[in-house]
Design a protein around this motif. Structure first.
Motif: not given
Length: 201
Positions: A150-156, A181-194
């Motif tokens: 998953q691409q998050v900003a400039d990082d993969t 970055v891990t948890g029961t959250a969706t990948y999108d919410e994990l991306a928000t944290l990342a």
């Protein structure tokens, strides 16, 4: 000669007034018990109505102090969450420093784990450490299986998911450490944290 006899009305005796018996201790106790139970019932109703109007609150922690301490101890550049959505709540922060002293050379692995309840009331956490990357990833993702990237900003970031699908993780290496970055959250919410991670000084 007729003799007249006065027929005087017969007087009726007044009914006897029954004597009042003194109240027994049992009667007093029974009345007291009724009042007490009524008061308890009213109090219970008030408490129930009050509790219906209250929202369940989450315990919130200030993780910034741990971020500063971890930055002082860790032998690698530290990243920490900043400017997360207002409705995210930090609920835990744990440091593993292996008894190290700031400024001294650290020979044992160190780790920081900070967790949040997200907007959707799921769990998401950042875990950063310098343990063996393979072991660290397996441990922090609960033995998750690779699930693309998953691409998050400039990082993969590499994606992992547990076999039961209950837990997802985003993983990437950083200088001298591994980020998970891990948890029961969706990948999108994990991306928000990342995406919120910023270098600490």
């Amino acid at each position: 000669m007729t003799t007249e006899t006065d027929d005087a009305p017969a007087q009726t005796a007044a009914p006897a007034t029954p004597e009042k018996k003194p109240r027994s201790r049992n009667d007093v106790f029974a009345n007291y018990l009724v009042v007490l139970l009524a008061f308890a019932g009213i109090s219970l109703v008030i408490v129930l109505f009050a509790s219906w109007g209250e929202e369940e609150s989450l315990p919130e922690v200030d993780y910034e102090a741990d971020a500063e301490q971890f930055t002082a101890f860790a032998p690698f550049p530290v990243l920490a969450p900043e400017d997360l959505p207002d409705d995210w709540v930090a609920t835990s922060s744990r440091l593993t420093l292996a008894g190290a002293t700031a400024g001294e050379e650290i020979t044992d692995p160190v780790k920081w784990d900070v967790g949040f309840v997200t907007s959707s009331e799921e769990y998401a956490s950042l875990r950063i450490g310098d343990d063996d990357p393979e072991d660290f990833i397996a441990d922090m993702t609960n033995d998750g299986d690779p699930d693309g990237d998953q691409q998050v900003a400039d990082d993969t970031w590499d994606r992992y998911e547990t076999p039961d699908g209950d837990r997802r993780s985003l993983v990437r290496p950083t200088e001298g450490a591994t980020l998970v970055v891990t948890g029961t959250a969706t990948y999108d919410e994990l991306a928000t944290l990342a995406e919120s991670l910023e270098p600490q000084e």
